[in-house]
Motif scaffolding. Structure first.
Motif, short mmCIF file in Angstrom:
data_model
loop_
_atom_site.label_atom_id
_atom_site.label_comp_id
_atom_site.label_asym_id
_atom_site.label_seq_id
_atom_site.Cartn_x
_atom_site.Cartn_y
_atom_site.Cartn_z
N TRP A 1 31.72 31.27 -12.90
CA TRP A 1 31.93 31.20 -11.46
C TRP A 1 33.17 30.42 -11.08
O TRP A 1 33.74 30.65 -10.04
N GLU A 2 33.63 29.51 -11.93
CA GLU A 2 34.83 28.75 -11.58
C GLU A 2 36.06 29.65 -11.50
O GLU A 2 36.89 29.49 -10.62
N GLN A 3 36.17 30.63 -12.42
CA GLN A 3 37.31 31.55 -12.36
C GLN A 3 37.27 32.34 -11.06
O GLN A 3 38.29 32.54 -10.41
N ARG A 4 36.09 32.77 -10.68
CA ARG A 4 35.96 33.55 -9.45
C ARG A 4 36.25 32.68 -8.23
O ARG A 4 36.85 33.14 -7.27
N LEU A 5 35.80 31.44 -8.26
CA LEU A 5 36.08 30.54 -7.14
C LEU A 5 37.57 30.24 -7.05
O LEU A 5 38.12 30.16 -5.95
N THR B 1 0.82 -1.22 0.00
CA THR B 1 0.00 0.00 0.00
C THR B 1 0.85 1.26 0.00
O THR B 1 0.31 2.37 -0.09
N ARG B 2 2.17 1.09 0.10
CA ARG B 2 3.05 2.25 0.14
C ARG B 2 3.48 2.66 -1.26
O ARG B 2 3.55 1.84 -2.17
N ARG B 3 3.78 3.94 -1.42
CA ARG B 3 4.34 4.47 -2.65
C ARG B 3 5.73 4.99 -2.33
O ARG B 3 5.90 5.84 -1.46
N LEU B 4 6.72 4.42 -3.01
CA LEU B 4 8.12 4.80 -2.78
C LEU B 4 8.59 5.69 -3.92
O LEU B 4 8.51 5.31 -5.10
N TYR B 5 9.10 6.86 -3.56
CA TYR B 5 9.60 7.82 -4.54
C TYR B 5 11.12 7.78 -4.55
O TYR B 5 11.76 7.57 -3.52
N ALA B 6 11.67 8.02 -5.74
CA ALA B 6 13.12 8.05 -5.92
C ALA B 6 13.47 9.13 -6.94
O ALA B 6 12.66 9.49 -7.80
N VAL B 7 14.70 9.64 -6.85
CA VAL B 7 15.20 10.63 -7.82
C VAL B 7 15.51 9.93 -9.13
O VAL B 7 16.04 8.82 -9.14
N GLU B 8 15.21 10.60 -10.21
CA GLU B 8 15.64 10.16 -11.54
C GLU B 8 16.75 11.10 -11.99
O GLU B 8 16.56 12.32 -12.02
N ALA B 9 17.90 10.56 -12.32
CA ALA B 9 19.09 11.37 -12.58
C ALA B 9 19.11 12.03 -13.96
O ALA B 9 19.74 13.07 -14.13
N ALA B 10 18.43 11.46 -14.94
CA ALA B 10 18.55 11.97 -16.32
C ALA B 10 18.24 13.46 -16.45
O ALA B 10 19.03 14.19 -17.07
N PRO B 11 17.13 13.97 -15.90
CA PRO B 11 16.88 15.41 -16.05
C PRO B 11 17.92 16.27 -15.35
O PRO B 11 18.25 17.36 -15.82
N LEU B 12 18.48 15.77 -14.26
CA LEU B 12 19.52 16.52 -13.57
C LEU B 12 20.79 16.57 -14.40
O LEU B 12 21.49 17.58 -14.43
N ARG B 13 21.09 15.48 -15.10
CA ARG B 13 22.25 15.47 -16.00
C ARG B 13 22.05 16.46 -17.14
O ARG B 13 23.00 17.13 -17.56
N GLU B 14 20.82 16.54 -17.65
CA GLU B 14 20.53 17.49 -18.73
C GLU B 14 20.77 18.93 -18.27
O GLU B 14 21.35 19.73 -19.00
N ILE B 15 20.35 19.24 -17.06
CA ILE B 15 20.58 20.58 -16.51
C ILE B 15 22.07 20.81 -16.33
O ILE B 15 22.59 21.88 -16.66
N ASP B 16 22.78 19.81 -15.83
CA ASP B 16 24.21 19.93 -15.63
C ASP B 16 24.91 20.21 -16.96
O ASP B 16 25.79 21.07 -17.04
N THR B 17 24.50 19.51 -18.00
CA THR B 17 25.09 19.72 -19.32
C THR B 17 24.81 21.14 -19.81
O THR B 17 25.69 21.81 -20.35
N TRP B 18 23.59 21.60 -19.61
CA TRP B 18 23.21 22.95 -20.04
C TRP B 18 24.00 24.00 -19.27
O TRP B 18 24.44 25.00 -19.83
N LEU B 19 24.23 23.77 -17.98
CA LEU B 19 24.96 24.72 -17.14
C LEU B 19 26.46 24.75 -17.46
O LEU B 19 27.14 25.71 -17.11
N GLU B 20 26.97 23.71 -18.11
CA GLU B 20 28.40 23.60 -18.40
C GLU B 20 28.94 24.86 -19.06
O GLU B 20 30.01 25.35 -18.72
N ARG B 21 28.20 25.44 -19.99
CA ARG B 21 28.69 26.62 -20.71
C ARG B 21 28.83 27.84 -19.80
O ARG B 21 29.48 28.80 -20.15
N PHE B 22 28.19 27.82 -18.65
CA PHE B 22 28.22 28.96 -17.73
C PHE B 22 29.22 28.76 -16.59
O PHE B 22 29.50 29.70 -15.85
N ARG B 23 29.74 27.56 -16.41
CA ARG B 23 30.62 27.27 -15.28
C ARG B 23 31.85 28.17 -15.24
O ARG B 23 32.32 28.53 -14.18
N GLY B 24 32.36 28.53 -16.39
CA GLY B 24 33.54 29.38 -16.44
C GLY B 24 33.34 30.70 -15.72
O GLY B 24 34.28 31.27 -15.17
#
Length: 127
Positions: free
Chosen positions: A92-96, A67-90
């Motif tokens: 903040w990385e230089q500043r860090l 009767t329980r519903r177990l939820y879990a993270v799906e990584a694929a959409p997070l990887r897509e966001i990470d890929t999209w953010l890649e072009r912007f990393r420079g």
């Protein structure tokens, strides 16, 4: 889903918190609801709506266990966001990197001053 739409989904603090909870492993809907209700003061139906948005957008999956519903993270959409953010990393990385350099410089200067103060004998000054 486009990364921009994914950011719309993640723009909500309740949904981000739910994903943080799920990042620790599968959680029952009841456990998620209890934490979210305590932290955000929203109703169980409102939490269920956020879970539905995460499920329909692909960020979370659900499976039945009795009767329980177990939820879990799906990584694929997070990887897509990470890929999209890649072009912007420079941006903040230089500043860090620069911040890291300044912190290291500050530590070296403090150590040098502390070593100088420890090596100086107050009674040995010329008069």
């Amino acid at each position: 889903m486009t990364p921009v739409h994914a950011l719309d989904v993640l723009g909500d603090p309740v949904r981000r918190r739910i994903l943080e909870l799920l990042a620790d492993g599968e959680q029952t809907s009841g456990a998620v609801c209890a934490v979210i209700q305590a932290e955000f003061g929203i109703s169980q139906p409102a939490v269920s709506q956020h879970l539905r948005v995460l499920r329909e957008s692909g960020f979370a999956s659900v499976r039945a266990e009795g009767t329980r519903r177990l939820y879990a993270v799906e990584a694929a959409p997070l990887r897509e966001i990470d890929t999209w953010l890649e072009r912007f990393r420079g941006f903040w990385e230089q500043r860090l990197d620069a911040l890291g350099t300044e912190l290291a410089r500050g530590k070296r200067e403090r150590r040098r001053k502390e070593a100088g103060a420890a090596g100086a004998d107050p009674g040995s000054e010329e008069q």
